[in-house]
Design an enzyme around this catalytic site. Structure first.
Site, PDB file in Angstrom:
ATOM      1  N   ARG A  16      -9.624   0.558   8.519  1.00  0.00           N
ATOM      2  CA  ARG A  16      -9.479  -0.500   8.876  1.00  0.00           C
ATOM      3  C   ARG A  16     -10.333  -1.523   9.706  1.00  0.00           C
ATOM      4  O   ARG A  16     -10.157  -2.788   9.846  1.00  0.00           O
ATOM      5  CB  ARG A  16      -8.237  -0.382   9.819  1.00  0.00           C
ATOM      6  CG  ARG A  16      -6.883  -1.184   9.153  1.00  0.00           C
ATOM      7  CD  ARG A  16      -5.903  -0.807  10.317  1.00  0.00           C
ATOM      8  NE  ARG A  16      -4.871  -1.506  10.230  1.00  0.00           N
ATOM      9  CZ  ARG A  16      -3.400  -1.020   9.501  1.00  0.00           C
ATOM     10  NH1 ARG A  16      -3.737  -0.059   8.881  1.00  0.00           N
ATOM     11  NH2 ARG A  16      -2.475  -1.552   9.502  1.00  0.00           N
ATOM     12  N   ARG A  71      -0.156  -9.225  12.935  1.00  0.00           N
ATOM     13  CA  ARG A  71      -0.958  -8.222  12.127  1.00  0.00           C
ATOM     14  C   ARG A  71      -1.754  -8.828  10.971  1.00  0.00           C
ATOM     15  O   ARG A  71      -2.572  -8.453  10.629  1.00  0.00           O
ATOM     16  CB  ARG A  71       0.445  -7.478  11.662  1.00  0.00           C
ATOM     17  CG  ARG A  71       0.813  -6.359  12.682  1.00  0.00           C
ATOM     18  CD  ARG A  71       2.114  -5.653  12.430  1.00  0.00           C
ATOM     19  NE  ARG A  71       2.094  -5.028  11.050  1.00  0.00           N
ATOM     20  CZ  ARG A  71       2.939  -4.706  10.348  1.00  0.00           C
ATOM     21  NH1 ARG A  71       4.376  -5.144  10.815  1.00  0.00           N
ATOM     22  NH2 ARG A  71       2.867  -3.825   9.312  1.00  0.00           N
ATOM     23  N   ARG A 123      12.306  -5.172   4.407  1.00  0.00           N
ATOM     24  CA  ARG A 123      11.739  -3.838   4.456  1.00  0.00           C
ATOM     25  C   ARG A 123      12.448  -2.821   5.090  1.00  0.00           C
ATOM     26  O   ARG A 123      13.220  -3.047   6.009  1.00  0.00           O
ATOM     27  CB  ARG A 123      10.293  -3.666   5.126  1.00  0.00           C
ATOM     28  CG  ARG A 123       9.878  -2.152   5.001  1.00  0.00           C
ATOM     29  CD  ARG A 123       8.516  -1.748   5.045  1.00  0.00           C
ATOM     30  NE  ARG A 123       7.796  -2.400   6.198  1.00  0.00           N
ATOM     31  CZ  ARG A 123       6.256  -2.545   6.371  1.00  0.00           C
ATOM     32  NH1 ARG A 123       5.681  -1.768   5.379  1.00  0.00           N
ATOM     33  NH2 ARG A 123       5.905  -2.955   7.456  1.00  0.00           N
ATOM     34  N   ARG A 128      11.147  -1.098  10.868  1.00  0.00           N
ATOM     35  CA  ARG A 128      10.286  -0.901  11.658  1.00  0.00           C
ATOM     36  C   ARG A 128      10.061  -1.980  12.763  1.00  0.00           C
ATOM     37  O   ARG A 128      10.336  -3.026  12.784  1.00  0.00           O
ATOM     38  CB  ARG A 128       8.770  -0.966  10.763  1.00  0.00           C
ATOM     39  CG  ARG A 128       8.364   0.477  10.129  1.00  0.00           C
ATOM     40  CD  ARG A 128       7.201   0.208   9.452  1.00  0.00           C
ATOM     41  NE  ARG A 128       6.140  -0.402   9.819  1.00  0.00           N
ATOM     42  CZ  ARG A 128       4.971  -0.425   9.260  1.00  0.00           C
ATOM     43  NH1 ARG A 128       4.790   0.222   7.872  1.00  0.00           N
ATOM     44  NH2 ARG A 128       3.976  -1.044   9.732  1.00  0.00           N
ATOM     45  N   LYS A 135       0.822  -1.135  -0.115  1.00  0.00           N
ATOM     46  CA  LYS A 135      -0.008   0.008   0.160  1.00  0.00           C
ATOM     47  C   LYS A 135       0.723   1.256   0.091  1.00  0.00           C
ATOM     48  O   LYS A 135       0.713   2.386  -0.866  1.00  0.00           O
ATOM     49  CB  LYS A 135      -0.841   0.014   1.211  1.00  0.00           C
ATOM     50  CG  LYS A 135      -1.944  -1.164   1.343  1.00  0.00           C
ATOM     51  CD  LYS A 135      -2.764  -1.050   2.671  1.00  0.00           C
ATOM     52  CE  LYS A 135      -2.182  -1.127   3.794  1.00  0.00           C
ATOM     53  NZ  LYS A 135      -1.295  -2.544   4.355  1.00  0.00           N
TER      54      LYS A 135
HETATM   55  P1  AP5 Z   1       4.941  -1.492   1.964  1.00  0.00           P
HETATM   56  O1  AP5 Z   1       4.406  -0.807   0.893  1.00  0.00           O
HETATM   57  O2  AP5 Z   1       5.581  -0.902   2.978  1.00  0.00           O
HETATM   58  O3  AP5 Z   1       3.482  -2.309   2.423  1.00  0.00           O
HETATM   59  P2  AP5 Z   1       2.144  -1.891   3.255  1.00  0.00           P
HETATM   60  O4  AP5 Z   1       1.012  -2.639   2.602  1.00  0.00           O
HETATM   61  O5  AP5 Z   1       2.136  -0.453   3.172  1.00  0.00           O
HETATM   62  O6  AP5 Z   1       2.595  -2.345   4.542  1.00  0.00           O
HETATM   63  P3  AP5 Z   1       2.435  -1.897   6.077  1.00  0.00           P
HETATM   64  O7  AP5 Z   1       3.368  -3.016   6.990  1.00  0.00           O
HETATM   65  O8  AP5 Z   1       2.746  -0.540   6.228  1.00  0.00           O
HETATM   66  O9  AP5 Z   1       0.943  -2.044   6.326  1.00  0.00           O
HETATM   67  P4  AP5 Z   1       0.101  -2.192   7.584  1.00  0.00           P
HETATM   68  O10 AP5 Z   1      -1.255  -1.791   7.160  1.00  0.00           O
HETATM   69  O11 AP5 Z   1       0.272  -3.213   8.591  1.00  0.00           O
HETATM   70  O12 AP5 Z   1       0.935  -1.032   8.529  1.00  0.00           O
HETATM   71  P5  AP5 Z   1       0.477   0.556   9.051  1.00  0.00           P
HETATM   72  O13 AP5 Z   1       1.674   1.411   8.900  1.00  0.00           O
HETATM   73  O14 AP5 Z   1      -0.771   0.966   8.080  1.00  0.00           O
HETATM   74  O15 AP5 Z   1       5.673  -2.983   1.405  1.00  0.00           O
HETATM   75  C1  AP5 Z   1       6.091  -3.840   2.170  1.00  0.00           C
HETATM   76  C2  AP5 Z   1       7.587  -4.170   1.787  1.00  0.00           C
HETATM   77  O16 AP5 Z   1       7.390  -5.224   0.549  1.00  0.00           O
HETATM   78  C3  AP5 Z   1       8.576  -2.866   1.495  1.00  0.00           C
HETATM   79  O17 AP5 Z   1       9.745  -3.472   1.857  1.00  0.00           O
HETATM   80  C4  AP5 Z   1       8.326  -2.941  -0.162  1.00  0.00           C
HETATM   81  O18 AP5 Z   1       9.605  -2.464  -0.596  1.00  0.00           O
HETATM   82  C5  AP5 Z   1       8.090  -4.325  -0.650  1.00  0.00           C
HETATM   83  N1  AP5 Z   1       7.312  -4.395  -1.763  1.00  0.00           N
HETATM   84  C6  AP5 Z   1       6.304  -3.424  -1.937  1.00  0.00           C
HETATM   85  N2  AP5 Z   1       5.540  -3.932  -3.231  1.00  0.00           N
HETATM   86  C7  AP5 Z   1       6.106  -4.818  -3.570  1.00  0.00           C
HETATM   87  C8  AP5 Z   1       6.123  -5.874  -4.940  1.00  0.00           C
HETATM   88  N3  AP5 Z   1       4.886  -5.478  -5.705  1.00  0.00           N
HETATM   89  N4  AP5 Z   1       7.098  -6.813  -4.811  1.00  0.00           N
HETATM   90  C9  AP5 Z   1       8.020  -7.019  -3.988  1.00  0.00           C
HETATM   91  N5  AP5 Z   1       8.225  -6.353  -2.970  1.00  0.00           N
HETATM   92  C10 AP5 Z   1       7.064  -5.258  -2.668  1.00  0.00           C
HETATM   93  O19 AP5 Z   1       0.027   0.397  10.375  1.00  0.00           O
HETATM   94  C11 AP5 Z   1       0.904   0.012  11.323  1.00  0.00           C
HETATM   95  C12 AP5 Z   1       0.173  -0.032  12.805  1.00  0.00           C
HETATM   96  O20 AP5 Z   1      -0.495   1.060  13.078  1.00  0.00           O
HETATM   97  C13 AP5 Z   1      -1.010  -1.120  12.571  1.00  0.00           C
HETATM   98  O21 AP5 Z   1      -0.613  -2.309  12.874  1.00  0.00           O
HETATM   99  C14 AP5 Z   1      -1.738  -0.570  13.774  1.00  0.00           C
HETATM  100  O22 AP5 Z   1      -1.265  -0.943  15.301  1.00  0.00           O
HETATM  101  C15 AP5 Z   1      -1.663   1.123  13.735  1.00  0.00           C
HETATM  102  N6  AP5 Z   1      -2.612   1.632  12.708  1.00  0.00           N
HETATM  103  C16 AP5 Z   1      -2.662   2.201  11.514  1.00  0.00           C
HETATM  104  N7  AP5 Z   1      -3.724   2.275  10.864  1.00  0.00           N
HETATM  105  C17 AP5 Z   1      -4.692   2.093  11.799  1.00  0.00           C
HETATM  106  C18 AP5 Z   1      -6.049   2.375  11.701  1.00  0.00           C
HETATM  107  N8  AP5 Z   1      -6.424   3.000  10.580  1.00  0.00           N
HETATM  108  N9  AP5 Z   1      -6.765   1.605  12.747  1.00  0.00           N
HETATM  109  C19 AP5 Z   1      -6.010   1.310  13.732  1.00  0.00           C
HETATM  110  N10 AP5 Z   1      -4.809   1.097  14.009  1.00  0.00           N
HETATM  111  C20 AP5 Z   1      -4.180   1.476  12.747  1.00  0.00           C
HETATM  112 ZN    ZN Z   2       2.545   1.002   4.636  1.00  0.00          ZN
END
Ligand code: AP5
Ligand code: ZN
Length: 218
Positions: free
Chosen positions: A88, A167, A123, A156, A13
């Site tokens: 979410r 997660r 990552r 991270r 994402k």
């Molecule tokens: P990346 O692009 O970083 O993936 P992502 O989908 O953004 O993954 P996240 O881990 O950031 O998602 P998340 O939803 O768990 O975390 P968030 O920060 O929202 O890609 C991942 C890796 O793969 C990278 O190394 C990238 O280079 C590689 N990659 C990407 N595309 C690729 C491809 N096509 N091929 C190969 N490699 C690839 O949330 C973190 C925490 O915050 C949550 O756990 C929760 O505690 C809290 N939180 C955040 N939002 C909320 C909410 N709305 N409600 C409640 N709690 C929340």
């Molecule tokens: Zn992300």
């Protein structure tokens, strides 16, 4: 344009959000980045959120909804925005509907769980911008260094294998229902419904990017 990027942790994402915000000139609203900024700044929200994030749980809906409402009221969101990692839960989605925030597109990036753990372990992130790399699949120009600022990249805290599995479980329990929620809304076809698009996120970064941008440009 207002859009939601939906998908499991590590689906890509944040990576795709970077391309979309450049192509369309709209801000990326990543609740994860906002929470990490609060943790780094040591605010009361950050202190509360850190423990939950490190355990792979979700921060309370009312806190997240308040943060997002405040953010989308800012002037740079007047022409649209991109939600990354929000909504979410069903209450978060309902809160946007009740606030009259109509969404044009929901883009689901679909990646099976087995692939996610590999992506997370490689990552590296630039914390203050949210820019994301992978040591093998999407490396920075210089190892360990952000391309744009020259600052160091970090791992991270929630990318430990154990936490990633937690997660993923939370995603399947609480977030995946939004796939049905938005696709039903889209299929019902009322004027306020978003277009729902599912993208195969298992392919390389550039291929996924080209397909996402082609869909959005219609
Ligand atoms: P990346 O692009 O970083 O993936 P992502 O989908 O953004 O993954 P996240 O881990 O950031 O998602 P998340 O939803 O768990 O975390 P968030 O920060 O929202 O890609 C991942 C890796 O793969 C990278 O190394 C990238 O280079 C590689 N990659 C990407 N595309 C690729 C491809 N096509 N091929 C190969 N490699 C690839 O949330 C973190 C925490 O915050 C949550 O756990 C929760 O505690 C809290 N939180 C955040 N939002 C909320 C909410 N709305 N409600 C409640 N709690 C929340
Ligand atoms: Zn992300």
């Amino acid at each position: 344009m207002r859009l939601i990027l939906l998908g499991a942790p590590g689906a890509g994402k944040g990576t795709q959000a970077g391309f979309i915000k450049e192509a369309f000139g709209i801000p990326q609203i990543s609740t994860g980045d906002m929470l990490r900024a609060a943790v780094k700044a040591g605010t009361p929200l950050g202190l509360e959120a850190k423990k939950i994030m490190d355990e792979g749980g979700l921060v309370r809906d009312d806190i997240i909804i308040g943060l997002v409402k405040e953010r989308i009221a800012q002037s740079d969101c007047a022409n649209g925005f991109l939600f990354d990692g929000f909504p979410r839960t069903i209450p978060q989605a309902e809160a946007m509907k009740e606030a009259g925030v109509d969404i044009d597109f929901v883009v689901e990036i679909d990646v099976p769980d087995q692939m996610i753990v590999e992506r997370m372990s490689g990552r590296r992130v630039h914390l203050s911008s949210g820019r994301t790399y992978h040591v093998v699949f999407n490396p920075p120009k210089a190892e360990g260094i952000d391309d744009e600022t020259g600052e160091p990249l970090v791992q991270r805290d929630d990318d430990k294998e154990e936490t990633v599995k937690k997660r993923l479980g939370v995603y399947h329990e609480q977030t995946e229902v939004l796939v049905g929620y938005y696709s039903r809304m889209a299929a019902a076809g009322d004027a306020r419904a978003p277009r729902y698009v599912k993208i195969d996120g298992t392919r390389d970064v550039g291929t996924v990017r080209d397909e996402v941008l082609a869909v959005l440009k219609g």
